[in-house]
Design a protein around this motif. Structure first.
Motif, PDB file in Angstrom:
ATOM      1  N   ALA A  81       0.825  -1.211   0.000  1.00  0.00           N
ATOM      2  CA  ALA A  81       0.000   0.000   0.000  1.00  0.00           C
ATOM      3  C   ALA A  81       0.856   1.256   0.000  1.00  0.00           C
ATOM      4  CB  ALA A  81      -0.925  -0.006   1.215  1.00  0.00           C
ATOM      5  N   LEU A  82       2.070   1.169   0.553  1.00  0.00           N
ATOM      6  CA  LEU A  82       2.976   2.314   0.588  1.00  0.00           C
ATOM      7  C   LEU A  82       3.732   2.519  -0.724  1.00  0.00           C
ATOM      8  CD1 LEU A  82       4.498   1.903   4.167  1.00  0.00           C
ATOM      9  CD2 LEU A  82       2.910   3.673   3.404  1.00  0.00           C
ATOM     10  N   GLY A  83       3.589   1.583  -1.644  1.00  0.00           N
ATOM     11  CA  GLY A  83       4.224   1.757  -2.941  1.00  0.00           C
ATOM     12  C   GLY A  83       5.279   0.730  -3.293  1.00  0.00           C
ATOM     13  N   MET A  84       5.425  -0.329  -2.502  1.00  0.00           N
ATOM     14  CA  MET A  84       6.393  -1.380  -2.833  1.00  0.00           C
ATOM     15  C   MET A  84       5.899  -2.150  -4.048  1.00  0.00           C
ATOM     16  SD  MET A  84       9.271  -2.664  -1.856  1.00  0.00           S
ATOM     17  CE  MET A  84      10.290  -4.131  -2.081  1.00  0.00           C
ATOM     18  N   PRO A  85       6.691  -2.253  -5.129  1.00  0.00           N
ATOM     19  CA  PRO A  85       6.262  -3.032  -6.288  1.00  0.00           C
ATOM     20  C   PRO A  85       6.048  -4.494  -5.921  1.00  0.00           C
ATOM     21  CG  PRO A  85       8.123  -1.620  -6.845  1.00  0.00           C
ATOM     22  CD  PRO A  85       7.975  -1.581  -5.352  1.00  0.00           C
ATOM     23  N   ALA A  86       5.002  -5.097  -6.458  1.00  0.00           N
ATOM     24  CA  ALA A  86       4.656  -6.471  -6.099  1.00  0.00           C
ATOM     25  C   ALA A  86       5.766  -7.445  -6.468  1.00  0.00           C
ATOM     26  CB  ALA A  86       3.347  -6.868  -6.785  1.00  0.00           C
ATOM     27  N   GLY A  87       6.332  -7.288  -7.655  1.00  0.00           N
ATOM     28  CA  GLY A  87       7.396  -8.195  -8.070  1.00  0.00           C
ATOM     29  C   GLY A  87       8.616  -8.090  -7.192  1.00  0.00           C
ATOM     30  N   LEU A  88       9.014  -6.858  -6.860  1.00  0.00           N
ATOM     31  CA  LEU A  88      10.176  -6.664  -6.000  1.00  0.00           C
ATOM     32  C   LEU A  88       9.915  -7.186  -4.599  1.00  0.00           C
ATOM     33  CD1 LEU A  88      13.017  -5.482  -6.099  1.00  0.00           C
ATOM     34  CD2 LEU A  88      12.071  -3.308  -5.300  1.00  0.00           C
ATOM     35  N   ALA A  89       8.662  -7.070  -4.134  1.00  0.00           N
ATOM     36  CA  ALA A  89       8.313  -7.596  -2.814  1.00  0.00           C
ATOM     37  C   ALA A  89       8.496  -9.106  -2.758  1.00  0.00           C
ATOM     38  CB  ALA A  89       6.870  -7.232  -2.467  1.00  0.00           C
ATOM     39  N   LEU A  91      10.645 -10.775  -4.210  1.00  0.00           N
ATOM     40  CA  LEU A  91      12.078 -11.039  -4.142  1.00  0.00           C
ATOM     41  C   LEU A  91      12.645 -10.700  -2.767  1.00  0.00           C
ATOM     42  CD1 LEU A  91      14.763 -11.736  -5.625  1.00  0.00           C
ATOM     43  CD2 LEU A  91      14.892  -9.317  -6.230  1.00  0.00           C
ATOM     44  N   VAL A  92      12.315  -9.510  -2.265  1.00  0.00           N
ATOM     45  CA  VAL A  92      12.881  -9.050  -0.996  1.00  0.00           C
ATOM     46  C   VAL A  92      12.451  -9.950   0.158  1.00  0.00           C
ATOM     47  CG1 VAL A  92      12.915  -7.130   0.643  1.00  0.00           C
ATOM     48  CG2 VAL A  92      13.085  -6.678  -1.807  1.00  0.00           C
ATOM     49  N   LEU A 266      11.483 -20.699  -7.692  1.00  0.00           N
ATOM     50  CA  LEU A 266      10.691 -20.165  -8.799  1.00  0.00           C
ATOM     51  C   LEU A 266       9.720 -19.071  -8.348  1.00  0.00           C
ATOM     52  CD1 LEU A 266       9.749 -23.496 -10.642  1.00  0.00           C
ATOM     53  CD2 LEU A 266      11.493 -21.839 -11.321  1.00  0.00           C
ATOM     54  N   VAL A 267       9.449 -18.973  -7.049  1.00  0.00           N
ATOM     55  CA  VAL A 267       8.431 -18.038  -6.569  1.00  0.00           C
ATOM     56  C   VAL A 267       8.759 -16.588  -6.934  1.00  0.00           C
ATOM     57  CG1 VAL A 267       7.280 -17.112  -4.534  1.00  0.00           C
ATOM     58  CG2 VAL A 267       7.632 -19.577  -4.756  1.00  0.00           C
ATOM     59  N   PRO A 268       9.950 -16.061  -6.575  1.00  0.00           N
ATOM     60  CA  PRO A 268      10.228 -14.675  -6.967  1.00  0.00           C
ATOM     61  C   PRO A 268      10.340 -14.492  -8.468  1.00  0.00           C
ATOM     62  CG  PRO A 268      12.171 -15.681  -5.997  1.00  0.00           C
ATOM     63  CD  PRO A 268      11.047 -16.634  -5.772  1.00  0.00           C
ATOM     64  N   VAL A 269      10.768 -15.526  -9.183  1.00  0.00           N
ATOM     65  CA  VAL A 269      10.831 -15.431 -10.638  1.00  0.00           C
ATOM     66  C   VAL A 269       9.432 -15.239 -11.216  1.00  0.00           C
ATOM     67  CG1 VAL A 269      11.482 -16.621 -12.767  1.00  0.00           C
ATOM     68  CG2 VAL A 269      12.926 -16.825 -10.728  1.00  0.00           C
ATOM     69  N   VAL A 270       8.486 -16.074 -10.745  1.00  0.00           N
ATOM     70  CA  VAL A 270       7.092 -15.948 -11.188  1.00  0.00           C
ATOM     71  C   VAL A 270       6.517 -14.619 -10.732  1.00  0.00           C
ATOM     72  CG1 VAL A 270       4.775 -16.919 -10.977  1.00  0.00           C
ATOM     73  CG2 VAL A 270       6.740 -18.442 -11.232  1.00  0.00           C
ATOM     74  N   GLY A 271       6.835 -14.213  -9.497  1.00  0.00           N
ATOM     75  CA  GLY A 271       6.314 -12.960  -8.972  1.00  0.00           C
ATOM     76  C   GLY A 271       6.745 -11.765  -9.806  1.00  0.00           C
ATOM     77  N   MET A 272       8.026 -11.691 -10.140  1.00  0.00           N
ATOM     78  CA  MET A 272       8.522 -10.552 -10.919  1.00  0.00           C
ATOM     79  C   MET A 272       8.025 -10.607 -12.356  1.00  0.00           C
ATOM     80  SD  MET A 272      12.389 -10.058  -9.404  1.00  0.00           S
ATOM     81  CE  MET A 272      12.462  -8.324  -9.894  1.00  0.00           C
ATOM     82  N   LEU A 273       7.935 -11.817 -12.920  1.00  0.00           N
ATOM     83  CA  LEU A 273       7.458 -11.945 -14.295  1.00  0.00           C
ATOM     84  C   LEU A 273       5.979 -11.575 -14.391  1.00  0.00           C
ATOM     85  CD1 LEU A 273       8.060 -12.779 -17.208  1.00  0.00           C
ATOM     86  CD2 LEU A 273       7.483 -15.140 -16.574  1.00  0.00           C
ATOM     87  N   VAL A 282       8.698  -3.034 -14.574  1.00  0.00           N
ATOM     88  CA  VAL A 282       9.929  -3.459 -15.247  1.00  0.00           C
ATOM     89  C   VAL A 282      11.098  -3.239 -14.288  1.00  0.00           C
ATOM     90  CG1 VAL A 282      11.413  -3.164 -17.250  1.00  0.00           C
ATOM     91  CG2 VAL A 282       8.942  -2.805 -17.461  1.00  0.00           C
ATOM     92  N   PRO A 283      11.740  -4.301 -13.823  1.00  0.00           N
ATOM     93  CA  PRO A 283      12.873  -4.119 -12.903  1.00  0.00           C
ATOM     94  C   PRO A 283      14.050  -3.477 -13.601  1.00  0.00           C
ATOM     95  CG  PRO A 283      12.670  -6.425 -13.557  1.00  0.00           C
ATOM     96  CD  PRO A 283      11.473  -5.719 -14.113  1.00  0.00           C
ATOM     97  N   ASN A 284      14.757  -2.609 -12.892  1.00  0.00           N
ATOM     98  CA  ASN A 284      15.952  -1.985 -13.481  1.00  0.00           C
ATOM     99  C   ASN A 284      17.143  -2.920 -13.358  1.00  0.00           C
ATOM    100  OD1 ASN A 284      17.145  -1.689 -10.873  1.00  0.00           O
ATOM    101  ND2 ASN A 284      16.022   0.215 -10.553  1.00  0.00           N
ATOM    102  N   PRO A 285      18.262  -2.601 -14.012  1.00  0.00           N
ATOM    103  CA  PRO A 285      19.424  -3.507 -13.974  1.00  0.00           C
ATOM    104  C   PRO A 285      19.913  -3.812 -12.560  1.00  0.00           C
ATOM    105  CG  PRO A 285      19.681  -1.904 -15.728  1.00  0.00           C
ATOM    106  CD  PRO A 285      18.463  -1.496 -14.965  1.00  0.00           C
ATOM    107  N   ALA A 286      19.924  -2.814 -11.684  1.00  0.00           N
ATOM    108  CA  ALA A 286      20.403  -3.052 -10.317  1.00  0.00           C
ATOM    109  C   ALA A 286      19.504  -4.045  -9.590  1.00  0.00           C
ATOM    110  CB  ALA A 286      20.466  -1.729  -9.546  1.00  0.00           C
ATOM    111  N   GLU A 287      18.196  -3.930  -9.781  1.00  0.00           N
ATOM    112  CA  GLU A 287      17.268  -4.850  -9.145  1.00  0.00           C
ATOM    113  C   GLU A 287      17.438  -6.262  -9.684  1.00  0.00           C
ATOM    114  OE1 GLU A 287      13.685  -1.615  -8.215  1.00  0.00           O
ATOM    115  OE2 GLU A 287      13.607  -2.904  -9.993  1.00  0.00           O
ATOM    116  N   LEU A 288      17.681  -6.386 -10.984  1.00  0.00           N
ATOM    117  CA  LEU A 288      17.894  -7.712 -11.566  1.00  0.00           C
ATOM    118  C   LEU A 288      19.186  -8.339 -11.064  1.00  0.00           C
ATOM    119  CD1 LEU A 288      16.766  -7.117 -15.270  1.00  0.00           C
ATOM    120  CD2 LEU A 288      15.588  -8.455 -13.524  1.00  0.00           C
ATOM    121  N   VAL A 289      20.267  -7.547 -11.050  1.00  0.00           N
ATOM    122  CA  VAL A 289      21.556  -8.085 -10.586  1.00  0.00           C
ATOM    123  C   VAL A 289      21.486  -8.410  -9.093  1.00  0.00           C
ATOM    124  CG1 VAL A 289      23.993  -7.544 -10.217  1.00  0.00           C
ATOM    125  CG2 VAL A 289      22.882  -6.906 -12.368  1.00  0.00           C
ATOM    126  N   GLY A 290      20.966  -7.457  -8.306  1.00  0.00           N
ATOM    127  CA  GLY A 290      20.844  -7.705  -6.873  1.00  0.00           C
ATOM    128  C   GLY A 290      19.930  -8.873  -6.571  1.00  0.00           C
TER     129      GLY A 290
END
Length: 351
Positions: A81-89, A91-92, A266-273, A282-290
């Motif tokens: 609700a505060l703005g965290m992207p679902a795909g990044l969430a 992963l984190v 596979l969970v974060p992979v499916v989540g981000m996809l 769309v994740p940026n390069p730093a998010e993909l590498v990290g």
């Protein structure tokens, strides 16, 4: 593992990964704490009348529900609700694996192995890269709240681990010597913990929503439900929690954990996809590498990269999960029925 079982494991990973997007889609019309309360009401009814109580102590059931369900999902929904992207969430939240190792070492005196320590450090480095390189649209507060959700999940993992070890130590022998003791029921016991620990969630979160959002907002939200939060609640409660968790524990009961646990990667992979496709995140390069470094740390910590696992390690891996989280993933709390050497994470509930 047979092809059918492998496909079921992939199905669970898809259910848990898509769960983050489904939550995000339903959050627009409901306050986050009220949304979580409704989700767990649906988890409870009618399952609470059909699933027997877990064999863990009532206090442990309450603590698992408080950290793995109430804390994890209350914080996760708030972060979204505060703005965290679902795909990044998605992963984190995997930071819960490394945090579980650290918390288990502190609370249970379970000394981590060399590979676990390496995995924790690698995963932490990945988190730093993701946090430092996150896009400007991701608020720092939302990122930190997601980390807090992962920490709550990790505490719940440790509580479930402790409860499982205690249950194994105090299990009484059979009443008659000519009858074998009741065998463990990994799938049913895990589902029982999921359902009964959910009892602690709706009341506190509804009260919190009344205080934070106000009775007028809560009343209007409940009397003007739109299809999005209703469908989201049904998906997260029935598919991600009950169906996903039931399949997952059945697989762990029938196959070596070393063959099942890697599918959680596979969970974060499916989540981000899915967030990329549905929400245009769309994740940026730093998010993909990290993210890649973080997943490498998770794989190292959980032993996925090891070619062979000893029976003791395989038994401990049976307590691992990534629910999802989200385990809600997680929606997936469970108690490990056998004590053994520590591994990265205990079996969770999900998402």
């Amino acid at each position: 593992m047979p092809l059918r079982s492998s496909l079921l494991a992939v199905l669970v990973a898809v259910l848990w990964g898509v769960n983050f997007v489904v939550i995000d889609l339903g959050l627009g019309d409901l306050p986050p704490t009220l949304f979580v309360a409704l989700r767990f009401v649906v988890v409870l009814v009618p399952a609470i009348f059909l699933v027997p109580r877990p064999r863990a102590r009532p206090r442990d059931v309450v603590l698992v529900g408080a950290f793995m369900s109430l804390g994890q999902f209350g914080l996760l929904y708030t972060a979204l609700a505060l703005g965290m992207p679902a795909g990044l969430a998605s992963l984190v939240l995997q930071a819960q694996v490394g945090l579980t190792v650290l918390f288990a070492a502190a609370a249970l005196r379970e000394v981590p192995t060399h590979s676990q320590l390496v995995g924790v450090l690698v995963g932490a480095a990945g988190l730093v890269v993701v946090g430092a390189g996150r896009s400007a649209s991701t608020p720092a507060l939302a990122f930190l709240v997601t980390l807090a959700a992962a920490a709550s999940w990790a505490v719940g993992n440790v509580v479930a681990r402790r409860a499982g070890s205690r249950d194994a130590r105090v299990t009484a022998p059979a009443a008659r010597t000519d009858r074998p003791a009741r065998p463990p029921r990994p799938g049913l016991d895990g589902l029982s913990m999921t359902v009964w620990s959910a009892l602690v969630v709706p009341g506190p979160l509804l009260a919190l929503s009344l205080v934070v959002d106000g009775p007028d907002v809560v009343g209007h939200a409940l009397t003007h439900l739109t299809p999005a939060p209703v469908l989201s609640t049904l998906y997260t409660a029935w598919l991600a929690s009950l169906v996903g968790y039931g399949i997952w524990n059945t697989l762990l009961a029938r196959h070596p954990a070393s063959a099942v646990v890697p599918f959680t990667m596979l969970v974060p992979v499916v989540g981000m996809l899915s967030a990329w496709i549905v929400l245009d995140e769309v994740p940026n390069p730093a998010e993909l590498v990290g993210g890649g470094v973080l997943l490498l740390g998770v794989a190292t910590t959980t032993g996925v990269l090891r070619r062979r696992a000893t029976p003791a390690r395989a038994a401990a891996l049976a307590a691992s999960a990534v629910p999802d989280p989200v385990r809600d993933a997680a929606d997936r709390p469970a108690a490990n029925p056998r004590p053994g050497p520590p591994e990265a994470a205990t079996r969770a509930r999900s998402r």
